[in-house]
Design a protein around this motif. Sequence first.
Motif, PDB file in Angstrom:
ATOM      1  N   LEU A   1       0.853  -1.182   0.000  1.00  0.00           N
ATOM      2  CA  LEU A   1       0.000   0.000   0.000  1.00  0.00           C
ATOM      3  C   LEU A   1       0.888   1.231   0.000  1.00  0.00           C
ATOM      4  O   LEU A   1       1.625   1.477   0.956  1.00  0.00           O
ATOM      5  CB  LEU A   1      -0.921   0.018   1.227  1.00  0.00           C
ATOM      6  CG  LEU A   1      -1.838  -1.182   1.416  1.00  0.00           C
ATOM      7  CD1 LEU A   1      -2.628  -1.040   2.716  1.00  0.00           C
ATOM      8  CD2 LEU A   1      -2.769  -1.347   0.240  1.00  0.00           C
TER       9      LEU A   1
ATOM     10  N   LEU B   1      -2.761   4.771  -2.488  1.00  0.00           N
ATOM     11  CA  LEU B   1      -3.753   5.397  -1.615  1.00  0.00           C
ATOM     12  C   LEU B   1      -3.318   6.832  -1.348  1.00  0.00           C
ATOM     13  O   LEU B   1      -2.401   7.080  -0.575  1.00  0.00           O
ATOM     14  CB  LEU B   1      -3.882   4.631  -0.294  1.00  0.00           C
ATOM     15  CG  LEU B   1      -4.371   3.193  -0.378  1.00  0.00           C
ATOM     16  CD1 LEU B   1      -4.335   2.531   0.991  1.00  0.00           C
ATOM     17  CD2 LEU B   1      -5.774   3.139  -0.946  1.00  0.00           C
TER      18      LEU B   1
ATOM     19  N   ILE C   1      -9.252   1.763   3.506  1.00  0.00           N
ATOM     20  CA  ILE C   1      -8.440   0.945   4.421  1.00  0.00           C
ATOM     21  C   ILE C   1      -9.327   0.052   5.274  1.00  0.00           C
ATOM     22  O   ILE C   1      -9.024  -1.126   5.478  1.00  0.00           O
ATOM     23  CB  ILE C   1      -7.536   1.843   5.281  1.00  0.00           C
ATOM     24  CG1 ILE C   1      -6.457   2.478   4.380  1.00  0.00           C
ATOM     25  CG2 ILE C   1      -6.902   1.061   6.425  1.00  0.00           C
ATOM     26  CD1 ILE C   1      -5.651   3.558   5.028  1.00  0.00           C
TER      27      ILE C   1
ATOM     28  N   LEU D   1     -10.312  -3.198   3.542  1.00  0.00           N
ATOM     29  CA  LEU D   1      -9.296  -4.161   3.112  1.00  0.00           C
ATOM     30  C   LEU D   1      -9.553  -5.517   3.762  1.00  0.00           C
ATOM     31  O   LEU D   1     -10.090  -5.604   4.876  1.00  0.00           O
ATOM     32  CB  LEU D   1      -7.901  -3.662   3.503  1.00  0.00           C
ATOM     33  CG  LEU D   1      -7.398  -2.426   2.769  1.00  0.00           C
ATOM     34  CD1 LEU D   1      -6.089  -1.949   3.399  1.00  0.00           C
ATOM     35  CD2 LEU D   1      -7.216  -2.700   1.285  1.00  0.00           C
TER      36      LEU D   1
ATOM     37  N   TYR E   1      -0.279  -6.749   4.792  1.00  0.00           N
ATOM     38  CA  TYR E   1      -0.042  -5.519   4.056  1.00  0.00           C
ATOM     39  C   TYR E   1       1.267  -4.894   4.500  1.00  0.00           C
ATOM     40  O   TYR E   1       1.638  -4.962   5.672  1.00  0.00           O
ATOM     41  CB  TYR E   1      -1.180  -4.516   4.302  1.00  0.00           C
ATOM     42  CG  TYR E   1      -2.512  -5.018   3.831  1.00  0.00           C
ATOM     43  CD1 TYR E   1      -2.936  -4.812   2.523  1.00  0.00           C
ATOM     44  CD2 TYR E   1      -3.355  -5.722   4.680  1.00  0.00           C
ATOM     45  CE1 TYR E   1      -4.156  -5.280   2.078  1.00  0.00           C
ATOM     46  CE2 TYR E   1      -4.574  -6.206   4.246  1.00  0.00           C
ATOM     47  CZ  TYR E   1      -4.967  -5.983   2.945  1.00  0.00           C
ATOM     48  OH  TYR E   1      -6.182  -6.456   2.514  1.00  0.00           O
TER      49      TYR E   1
ATOM     50  N   LEU F   1       2.674  -1.117   4.276  1.00  0.00           N
ATOM     51  CA  LEU F   1       2.376   0.267   3.940  1.00  0.00           C
ATOM     52  C   LEU F   1       3.678   1.033   3.837  1.00  0.00           C
ATOM     53  O   LEU F   1       4.569   0.853   4.667  1.00  0.00           O
ATOM     54  CB  LEU F   1       1.516   0.914   5.028  1.00  0.00           C
ATOM     55  CG  LEU F   1       0.055   0.502   5.111  1.00  0.00           C
ATOM     56  CD1 LEU F   1      -0.122  -0.897   5.613  1.00  0.00           C
ATOM     57  CD2 LEU F   1      -0.689   1.483   5.972  1.00  0.00           C
TER      58      LEU F   1
ATOM     59  N   SER G   1       2.344   6.329   6.597  1.00  0.00           N
ATOM     60  CA  SER G   1       2.018   4.908   6.641  1.00  0.00           C
ATOM     61  C   SER G   1       1.737   4.468   8.080  1.00  0.00           C
ATOM     62  O   SER G   1       0.875   3.643   8.324  1.00  0.00           O
ATOM     63  CB  SER G   1       3.118   4.060   6.008  1.00  0.00           C
ATOM     64  OG  SER G   1       4.374   4.292   6.609  1.00  0.00           O
TER      65      SER G   1
ATOM     66  N   SER H   1      -2.264   3.355   9.740  1.00  0.00           N
ATOM     67  CA  SER H   1      -2.341   1.945  10.149  1.00  0.00           C
ATOM     68  C   SER H   1      -2.988   1.786  11.448  1.00  0.00           C
ATOM     69  O   SER H   1      -3.632   1.915  12.160  1.00  0.00           O
ATOM     70  CB  SER H   1      -0.961   1.327  10.218  1.00  0.00           C
ATOM     71  OG  SER H   1      -0.117   2.038  11.077  1.00  0.00           O
TER      72      SER H   1
END
Length: 80
Positions: A26, A46, A57, A60, A66, A68, A76, A80
């Motif tokens: 991502l 994104l 998000i 997902l 993932y 990021l 990132s 998260s």
Amino acid sequence: MENQLNSVNVETAVQLIKTNKDLQLLDIRGPYEVKATGFIEGSMLLDPSDRQIIETIENLDRDKEYLLYCASGGRSFAVS
């Protein structure tokens, strides 16, 4: 499955990308950054300025792993 968040350095990220073919990348950068520096092929882009980013998000697949990434790590980690 328990969600787990880990921060990794560049070397570890490269190893994860090489060894885990199911890992979804991502890219949390704006279009101007992607245009200026490129992106990792196969990444899902994104845009952090997109108002729908949180919804994207949240939707997902929670059973996938993932990775990021952004320009410096701040965005990132924040999403998260």
